[in-house]
Design an enzyme around this catalytic site. Structure first.
Site, PDB file in Angstrom:
ATOM      1  N   LYS A 172     -28.709  25.089  13.792  1.00  0.00           N
ATOM      2  CA  LYS A 172     -29.673  25.926  14.551  1.00  0.00           C
ATOM      3  C   LYS A 172     -31.215  25.987  14.349  1.00  0.00           C
ATOM      4  CE  LYS A 172     -28.552  30.387  12.401  1.00  0.00           C
ATOM      5  NZ  LYS A 172     -27.489  31.541  12.745  1.00  0.00           N
ATOM      6  N   HIS A 173     -32.021  26.028  15.211  1.00  0.00           N
ATOM      7  CA  HIS A 173     -32.023  26.197  16.714  1.00  0.00           C
ATOM      8  C   HIS A 173     -32.465  25.135  17.182  1.00  0.00           C
ATOM      9  CE1 HIS A 173     -32.149  30.129  14.504  1.00  0.00           C
ATOM     10  NE2 HIS A 173     -31.180  30.504  15.471  1.00  0.00           N
ATOM     11  N   HIS A 185     -35.545  37.170  20.412  1.00  0.00           N
ATOM     12  CA  HIS A 185     -34.866  38.417  20.675  1.00  0.00           C
ATOM     13  C   HIS A 185     -35.404  39.361  21.663  1.00  0.00           C
ATOM     14  CE1 HIS A 185     -32.676  37.200  16.818  1.00  0.00           C
ATOM     15  NE2 HIS A 185     -31.537  37.594  17.528  1.00  0.00           N
ATOM     16  N   ASP A 257     -27.496  30.002  22.202  1.00  0.00           N
ATOM     17  CA  ASP A 257     -27.693  31.190  21.464  1.00  0.00           C
ATOM     18  C   ASP A 257     -27.296  32.229  22.333  1.00  0.00           C
ATOM     19  OD1 ASP A 257     -28.456  33.213  19.424  1.00  0.00           O
ATOM     20  OD2 ASP A 257     -30.503  32.058  19.055  1.00  0.00           O
TER      21      ASP A 257
END
Length: 367
Positions: A172-173, A185, A257
């Site tokens: 990731k990512h 986030h 994600d």
């Protein structure tokens, strides 16, 4: 295909989070109605090792016909859901500072042995992002290095060691979250590099992980206008399918994600994002909060998209085949062999062994 058969297949595209240290009735109902691809554990699900082992044992068998992924973010450093008496590993930047491929391999083998002891079969590691931006609030010391070649070299060693012990790795990512200044986030980060730069820097560790046989990759919730002027990477066919699948020739499982992160959920309803992600080339989506209403709505949206023709069923079939191949590689033997999870002294003898603590101490020298 009958409507009920379609429902049972669509559920395999979801990896679901949940609340509590036991499998909730709502998750069991979701698995009965739709099937399920896997679960993801967070600190809220983790107690004593015996409880974790029982939880993982039950979760892997929620759908009798096909075992579930039991997955976790266990990178080391600040992203680690399993605490003592599991070994507590330093951040991955320590491996980068050491430059020691052998140490990286010993770390990953020890990590894998502890994950296997409690029944975890997929670890969202290693981070293959390159720490090129010191202002990055979300990657930082999670990255192995500031140099693409070092991330590639050490990342490939971790992949081979984890998977050599029977735990599927996840890079990731993609296509790279290292050079961002905001946290996905909370909002959608912008990456303004041209494709030539991405190929020569950001893609280098992903190519190395693919060459090492990595089982799964996770997309980044980042906006790269040089690649796609309208959609973030997770929802972009140009990025997921044309670059990761076709150009880099990745044949494994591509996972999104968490679709509830604000980088996506701030602009897209989660069910709509799930349809776009699968259509873009993701083979599975993570919906992590434990809101089973949202998880169910996402699966209903995928079913409707197939029935309406907006999402070709051939795309779903391709995703399911990739999951099946990966599960045959990593899950079938474990699920069939284990009659009951390890408990008591038999389990604790597998955790935080002296040799594991010695590896962690050796890594900590490079903090």
């Amino acid at each position: 295909m009958s409507p009920s058969a379609l429902r049972r297949q669509i559920g395999q595209l979801l990896i679901a989070g949940f609340e509590g240290q036991q499998i909730p009735v709502e998750l069991r109902a979701l698995a009965r109605e739709f099937g399920l691809g896997g679960v993801i554990l967070f600190a809220r699900n983790v107690g004593e090792p015996e409880q974790v082992a029982e939880l993982c044992y039950g979760a892997a068998r929620l759908v009798p016909q096909l075992p579930l992924w039991v997955s976790v973010d266990q990178e080391g450093g600040r992203v680690a859901r399993l605490k003592a008496p599991f070994t507590e590993w330093p951040a991955m930047a320590t491996l980068g500072r050491s430059g020691d491929v052998g140490l990286a391999g010993r770390f990953a083998r020890a990590l894998a042995s502890e994950l296997k002891a409690v029944g975890i079969t997929l670890d969202y590691a290693p981070v293959l992002d390159i720490h090129t931006n010191p202002k990055n609030p979300v990657i930082g010391d999670r990255a192995l290095s500031e140099k693409s070649e070092e991330v590639a070299r050490l990342g490939a060693a971790i992949v081979m060691a984890l998977q050599g012990e029977g735990v599927a790795a996840c890079g990731k990512h993609f296509p790279g979250h290292g050079d961002t200044q905001t946290d996905s986030h909370l909002e959608l980060p912008l990456v303004e590099h041209p494709l030539e730069r991405l190929r020569s820097v950001e893609f280098v560790p992903f190519r190395a992980a693919i060459a090492a046989g990595i089982a799964t990759m996770m997309t980044a919730h980042v906006f790269m206008p040089a690649l796609d002027e309208t959609r973030p990477a997770t929802l972009s066919r140009r990025i997921v399918f044309e670059l990761l699948r076709d150009e880099l020739n990745f044949e494994g499982v591509i996972l999104s994600d968490d679709l509830e992160m604000k980088a996506i959920a701030g602009a897209y309803a989660v069910p709509a994002a799930a349809v776009l992600a699968i259509g873009a080339g993701c083979d599975g989506v993570l919906i992590c909060s434990g809101d089973h209403g949202t998880q169910s709505a996402a699966l209903e949206a995928l079913i409707y998209a197939v029935e309406s023709g907006d999402l070709p069923f051939a795309r779903v079939e391709d995703a399911l085949k990739r999951h099946q191949r990966a599960k045959e590689r990593f899950l079938m033997a474990q699920v069939n062999v284990a009659s009951r999870p390890l408990q008591g002294s038999a389990l604790r003898q597998r955790l935080a062994l002296d040799e594991h603590r010695a590896i962690a101490d050796e890594m900590a020298r490079f903090l």
